[in-house]
Design a protein around this motif. Structure first.
Motif, mmCIF file in Angstrom:
data_model
loop_
_atom_site.group_PDB
_atom_site.id
_atom_site.type_symbol
_atom_site.label_atom_id
_atom_site.label_comp_id
_atom_site.label_asym_id
_atom_site.label_seq_id
_atom_site.Cartn_x
_atom_site.Cartn_y
_atom_site.Cartn_z
ATOM 1 N N ASN A 79 -0.887 -15.405 3.962
ATOM 2 C CA ASN A 79 0.186 -16.298 4.399
ATOM 3 C C ASN A 79 1.080 -16.742 3.262
ATOM 4 O OD1 ASN A 79 0.236 -16.558 7.128
ATOM 5 N ND2 ASN A 79 -1.360 -18.128 7.206
ATOM 6 N N GLU A 80 0.403 -17.033 2.130
ATOM 7 C CA GLU A 80 1.172 -17.685 1.078
ATOM 8 C C GLU A 80 1.698 -16.727 0.020
ATOM 9 O OE1 GLU A 80 -1.030 -20.947 -0.405
ATOM 10 O OE2 GLU A 80 -1.056 -21.968 1.532
ATOM 11 N N ALA A 81 1.012 -15.570 -0.077
ATOM 12 C CA ALA A 81 1.422 -14.647 -1.127
ATOM 13 C C ALA A 81 2.845 -14.172 -0.870
ATOM 14 C CB ALA A 81 0.484 -13.451 -1.166
ATOM 15 N N SER A 82 3.604 -14.067 -1.955
ATOM 16 C CA SER A 82 4.951 -13.539 -1.771
ATOM 17 C C SER A 82 4.977 -12.049 -2.036
ATOM 18 C CB SER A 82 5.945 -14.270 -2.685
ATOM 19 O OG SER A 82 5.474 -14.183 -4.015
ATOM 20 N N ALA A 122 -7.728 -5.389 5.667
ATOM 21 C CA ALA A 122 -6.563 -4.568 5.289
ATOM 22 C C ALA A 122 -5.355 -4.901 6.154
ATOM 23 C CB ALA A 122 -6.911 -3.091 5.414
ATOM 24 N N LYS A 123 -5.609 -5.210 7.467
ATOM 25 C CA LYS A 123 -4.509 -5.556 8.362
ATOM 26 C C LYS A 123 -3.788 -6.813 7.875
ATOM 27 C CE LYS A 123 -5.763 -3.955 12.580
ATOM 28 N NZ LYS A 123 -6.663 -4.148 13.727
ATOM 29 N N LEU A 124 -4.641 -7.794 7.401
ATOM 30 C CA LEU A 124 -4.029 -9.030 6.889
ATOM 31 C C LEU A 124 -3.097 -8.730 5.709
ATOM 32 C CD1 LEU A 124 -7.025 -11.579 6.974
ATOM 33 C CD2 LEU A 124 -4.914 -11.663 8.335
ATOM 34 N N ILE A 125 -3.590 -7.842 4.832
ATOM 35 C CA ILE A 125 -2.765 -7.499 3.666
ATOM 36 C C ILE A 125 -1.493 -6.760 4.110
ATOM 37 C CG2 ILE A 125 -2.734 -6.336 1.408
ATOM 38 C CD1 ILE A 125 -4.797 -8.614 1.625
ATOM 39 N N GLY A 126 -1.654 -5.922 5.155
ATOM 40 C CA GLY A 126 -0.481 -5.195 5.703
ATOM 41 C C GLY A 126 0.597 -6.145 6.182
ATOM 42 N N TRP A 127 0.176 -7.246 6.773
ATOM 43 C CA TRP A 127 1.183 -8.226 7.251
ATOM 44 C C TRP A 127 2.048 -8.765 6.106
ATOM 45 C CZ3 TRP A 127 -2.765 -11.343 10.732
ATOM 46 C CH2 TRP A 127 -2.955 -10.616 11.935
ATOM 47 N N VAL A 128 1.331 -8.927 4.958
ATOM 48 C CA VAL A 128 2.089 -9.407 3.790
ATOM 49 C C VAL A 128 3.246 -8.436 3.481
ATOM 50 C CG1 VAL A 128 2.002 -9.955 1.342
ATOM 51 C CG2 VAL A 128 0.095 -10.592 2.831
ATOM 52 N N VAL A 129 2.871 -7.155 3.537
ATOM 53 C CA VAL A 129 3.906 -6.158 3.248
ATOM 54 C C VAL A 129 5.055 -6.271 4.262
ATOM 55 C CG1 VAL A 129 4.404 -3.683 3.121
ATOM 56 C CG2 VAL A 129 2.274 -4.601 2.147
ATOM 57 N N LEU A 152 -2.015 -0.872 6.094
ATOM 58 C CA LEU A 152 -1.001 -0.293 6.991
ATOM 59 C C LEU A 152 0.082 -1.334 7.325
ATOM 60 C CD1 LEU A 152 -3.504 1.475 9.411
ATOM 61 C CD2 LEU A 152 -1.969 2.613 7.807
ATOM 62 N N ALA A 153 1.283 -0.921 7.217
ATOM 63 C CA ALA A 153 2.378 -1.767 7.707
ATOM 64 C C ALA A 153 3.087 -0.956 8.779
ATOM 65 C CB ALA A 153 3.356 -2.113 6.583
ATOM 66 N N LYS A 154 2.971 -1.433 10.009
ATOM 67 C CA LYS A 154 3.522 -0.677 11.154
ATOM 68 C C LYS A 154 3.058 0.768 11.115
ATOM 69 C CE LYS A 154 7.292 -3.712 12.121
ATOM 70 N NZ LYS A 154 8.714 -3.979 12.198
ATOM 71 N N ARG A 183 5.849 -8.776 6.063
ATOM 72 C CA ARG A 183 6.609 -10.015 5.912
ATOM 73 C C ARG A 183 7.566 -9.954 4.718
ATOM 74 N NH1 ARG A 183 2.840 -13.931 4.597
ATOM 75 N NH2 ARG A 183 3.825 -14.162 2.556
ATOM 76 N N THR A 184 7.096 -9.457 3.598
ATOM 77 C CA THR A 184 7.964 -9.410 2.418
ATOM 78 C C THR A 184 9.123 -8.438 2.637
ATOM 79 O OG1 THR A 184 6.549 -7.761 1.407
ATOM 80 C CG2 THR A 184 6.183 -10.048 0.744
ATOM 81 N N ARG A 185 8.802 -7.337 3.366
ATOM 82 C CA ARG A 185 9.899 -6.410 3.679
ATOM 83 C C ARG A 185 10.969 -7.090 4.539
ATOM 84 N NH1 ARG A 185 7.473 -0.522 5.286
ATOM 85 N NH2 ARG A 185 6.988 0.182 3.180
ATOM 86 N N ALA A 186 10.538 -7.822 5.553
ATOM 87 C CA ALA A 186 11.492 -8.507 6.437
ATOM 88 C C ALA A 186 12.300 -9.529 5.659
ATOM 89 C CB ALA A 186 10.746 -9.189 7.584
ATOM 90 N N ALA A 187 11.574 -10.242 4.763
ATOM 91 C CA ALA A 187 12.267 -11.260 3.975
ATOM 92 C C ALA A 187 13.327 -10.630 3.083
ATOM 93 C CB ALA A 187 11.266 -12.038 3.130
#
Lengths: 127, 697
Positions: free
Chosen positions: B29-32, B171-178, B140-142, B180-184
């Motif tokens: 959640n918090e990692a950028s 791994a899915k949680l880490i994928g969300w980071v990717v 995995l991201a998408k 999210r950062t891509r969207a940002a």
């Protein structure tokens, strides 16, 4: 004796001039019109001088003299116009036909002198 | 960031798996960055499951390889240093090595003992890498592999399916980071692009919030309004650029939108006034649209300075008004004809010229032709036809018939517009009402015609008068010729007349000559009056003139017993002129002298030369002219009082005619007189210099 042809449609003036000329010793032919004048010239031959009125019924004096100037026999005929037309242009028109011009009323002495001189001058020319 | 990570040790009584997920979820959640989240994940997984080494490979789309990331967890840093340094130097294309196989398969791969694994290149360096059992799983991201997490143990390990399932969720949680950062990043890029577009816009861009406070102000807004970004952001829009007159409306509009969601000015282009920083008010075009974000609403506006456009519009309008006015004043209307469609367009003035309302005109060429006077229709049609054929302009005047039957004149001009093939597509031109001019021309023409006829009539009258005078003179002279001539004859042959009769004859003669002189004078006078008095110009021998005059007057002189003296120079000389007329002048002057000098007086005739002139004087010792009469002696019909008193015959025309004759010769005449003493008349004539000798033709 020199012969003078008088052409004037006024018989009184014709008579007056005839008496003056006859007293002076000239033979005189009288014509009351240009036509008569031409006939007299044809009958009696060319006179020594013609005294011609300008304003006449039918052929006028200028036309008559113009015609005479075209004919060999009368080409050199001495002419004096005797006219009551006194305007400059009238006098010039008469002189243009190689003629003298005496205005009416005239002084008898002056007219007779002119006639004498014209006949004398014509006599001096080689004919 | 690691300080915020909650370690399972802080929660000893919590289930370790829960602790693992909480830690990874928090980090996710918090990692950028994905690295930050992965750092937490590898540590927590190693601690939770008792693995010795955890590491992250990231997919490099540019090289198409997995690239080692500096994200490590090691239970013993010095022991695993050889493996770490080999790993940091090793990249894997898909299918190669444990991470490569994961990247290719998109799912976890387990290796019981990597040293015995044929596809584990890092164990082939001839040194002990200290690890045996290993597994790796994809981030995995998408459903796209963006990285691989790998874990190793010092002992060989058999695959543990439930554990792998848990790891899949990590791994899915880490994928969300990717993701999210891509969207940002995409969002930031989008915002940056928007910012650039707005800054670069030709229009001013201004945003306000619901309180009317300015939140955005681009460079063009600075240029248009004169306020800089820093001066106005945070300030009230109403106090900045809205004129006082519409400030209340602006505030009311904002309030209405907030209350009802409706705005009259929103989402369309409107023209309003704005105020510049320097205080001047100017017109702007404005497009405002509301942007909702949650409960908040922002108003964005593009504002365009239309001062120049307004000025141009005003000038265009003025120019059109002037054109319309000019058309009215000159009664010039304009027209346009679409030849192919046969549509005719008329200006208002042209409708006025034809006396028609727009709805009364068929707007076709034929409809126009019907309004042309029937007698002119053929001419108009032919001229237009020629113009269409040749492409040349036409102009002609023709009549038109107004609806009430009135006929008016129109001056029509037209030009042709042709297409690329030279075919006519359009004609345009003007029609001017020239009825008044035509009428004026007509009036002028008829006035001129009348004038011309009058002049012609006057000329004819003049000619008639001249003819009349000439023939009258001739008719009067003819009988006088006989009278005078026969009197002469009678006197000459009248020796038998007695004295009384001779005297009577003399009286008749004298009166005949008076009558002749009178006719002479009247003819000359009327010629002078009609302007037709002409003299001929010849070289005149003055001595001959003197002789003639002398002879002519001698009888009267002698009769009156006057002493007559003639003074002539040796060479009397010549003048240019008319001999007869000059004689007439001198006869008249000497005649006057004789008449107005009592018997046995003295009369002198003298010729002398002055510089350029020949001067002839007639001198007498007569009764003279009263000074009162002197100014009038040259007037026509003037007779001196002496002439009346003494009943001296005369017409009063002699001096007047003499003066005219002398003047025609370019000379002058003057008279000096003293009553009771005598009179001197002096005639001055130009000398006969050669260039004055104009022999009359």
């Amino acid at each position: 004796m020199a012969r003078v042809l008088i052409v004037d449609d006024d018989p009184d003036i014709l008579g007056l001039v005839r008496v003056l000329l006859q007293r002076r010793g000239y033979d005189v032919d009288c014509a009351l019109s240009a036509d008569t004048a031409l006939r007299l010239i044809a009958e009696h031959g060319c006179p020594d001088l013609a005294l011609v009125d300008v304003t006449m019924p039918g052929m006028n004096g200028l036309e008559l003299v113009g015609l005479l100037r075209t004919q060999a026999e009368t080409r050199a005929l001495p002419v004096i116009f005797l006219s009551a037309r006194v305007l400059r242009e009238d006098i010039d028109a008469g002189r243009a036909l190689d003629a003298g011009y005496v205005t009416k009323p005239f002084q008898a002495a002056a007219l007779l002198n002119s006639i004498d001189e014209a006949i004398a001058a014509a006599d001096r020319l080689p004919s | 960031m690691s300080g915020q990570v909650v370690s399972p040790k802080s929660y000893p009584d919590v289930n370790p798996l829960v602790s693992l997920f909480r830690a990874v979820a928090l980090a996710a959640n918090e990692a950028s960055t994905v690295e930050e989240a992965a750092q937490v994940a590898v540590r927590e997984v190693c601690l939770y499951a008792g693995w010795d080494v955890g590491h992250l490979y990231l997919w490099d789309p540019e090289s198409g390889e997995l690239r080692p990331a500096p994200v490590w967890h090691m239970s013993d840093a010095s022991k695993f240093e050889p493996f770490r340094s080999i790993t940091m130097a090793t990249r894997f294309p898909p299918g190669i090595g444990l991470p490569g196989r994961v990247a290719q398969a998109g799912k976890p791969v387990w290796s019981r003992d990597v040293t015995k694994d044929m596809n584990f290149p890092r164990a082939r360096h001839g040194i002990d890498i200290g690890v045996r059992g290993g597994f790796a799983l994809p981030i995995l991201a998408k459903s796209e592999v963006v990285g691989v997490l790998e874990f190793y143990s010092v002992e060989a390990k058999d695959p543990d399916e439930p554990f792998l399932e848990v790891m899949g969720d990590v791994a899915k949680l880490i994928g969300w980071v990717v993701e999210r950062t891509r969207a940002a990043a995409a969002l930031a890029e989008q915002a940056e692009r928007t910012h650039l577009v707005i800054e670069a816009a030709h229009d001013a861009f201004v945003s306000i919030d619901t309180d009317g406070v300015i939140t955005a102000w681009n460079a063009q807004a600075e240029a248009v309004f004169g306020w800089s970004h820093s001066e106005v952001v945070g300030a009230s829009l109403a106090d900045t650029i809205i004129p006082a007159a519409i400030r209340d409306a602006h505030r009311a509009g904002l309030a209405r939108f907030l209350a009802t969601g409706e705005g009259r000015i929103l989402n369309k282009r409107i023209e309003v006034s704005a105020i510049h920083k320097d205080g001047h008010e100017f017109p702007v075009e404005l497009a405002v649209w509301p942007v909702r974000s949650g409960k908040d609403v922002a108003f964005h506006a593009f504002i365009h300075d239309i001062t120049e456009r307004k000025r141009t519009e005003r000038e265009l309008q003025l120019s059109e008004e002037r054109l319309t006015h000019a058309q009215e004043v000159a009664s010039i209307g304009s027209w346009e004809w679409d030849v192919a469609a046969d549509v005719v367009r008329w200006s208002d003035q042209l409708y006025r010229n034809f006396g028609l309302r727009p709805d009364e005109f068929g707007a076709s060429y034929e409809a126009f032709l019907q309004r042309v006077h029937p007698e002119d229709r053929e001419l108009v049609d032919a001229s237009v036809g020629v113009s269409l054929q040749t492409g040349r302009p036409f102009q002609f005047e023709h009549r038109i018939v107004m609806p009430d039957g009135t006929v008016r004149w129109s001056h029509s001009r037209g030009e042709v517009v042709v297409d690329d093939d030279g075919d006519p597509v359009r004609m345009f031109g003007t029609g001017q009402d020239v009825t008044d001019r035509k009428h004026t021309q007509e009036l002028l023409r008829s006035a001129y015609e009348r004038e011309r006829r009058t002049v012609e009539k006057l000329r004819e009258l003049d000619r008639a008068k001249a003819r009349f005078l000439s023939s009258t003179s001739h008719e009067l002279r003819t009988p006088l010729t006989s009278i005078i001539g026969y009197i002469d004859l009678m006197r000459e042959s009248g020796k038998n007349l007695d004295g009384e009769e001779a005297e009577m004859l003399e009286i008749v003669d004298r009166n005949s000559r008076r009558l002749l002189a009178l006719i002479e004078d009247l003819l000359t006078l009327s010629q002078i009056e009609a302007g037709s008095f002409r003299i001929s110009y010849r070289s005149v021998d003055l001595s001959a003139v003197m002789r003639t005059v002398h002879q002519a007057v001698l009888p009267s002189i002698t009769a009156r017993e006057h002493d007559f003296v003639v003074n002539l120079p040796d060479d009397v000389g010549h003048v240019v002129g008319d001999e007869m007329q000059l004689e007439r002048v001198l006869l008249n002057l000497v005649g006057n002298a004789i008449k107005f000098t009592p018997d046995r007086g003295k009369i002198a005739l003298e010729v002398r030369h002055e510089e350029d002139a020949v001067v002839v004087s007639v001198f007498d010792t007569g009764v003279g002219i009263p000074s009162d009469d002197l100014p009038f002696v040259f007037d026509r019909f003037h007779r001196s009082s002496v002439a009346h008193e003494q009943a001296i015959p005369g017409t009063g025309l002699g001096l007047s005619i003499s003066k005219s004759i002398v003047e025609q010769h370019g000379g002058d005449i003057e008279i000096q007189s003293r009553e009771g003493v005598g009179t001197t008349v002096t005639v001055r004539l130009p000398g006969a210099s050669t260039d004055l000798v104009r022999e009359s033709a």
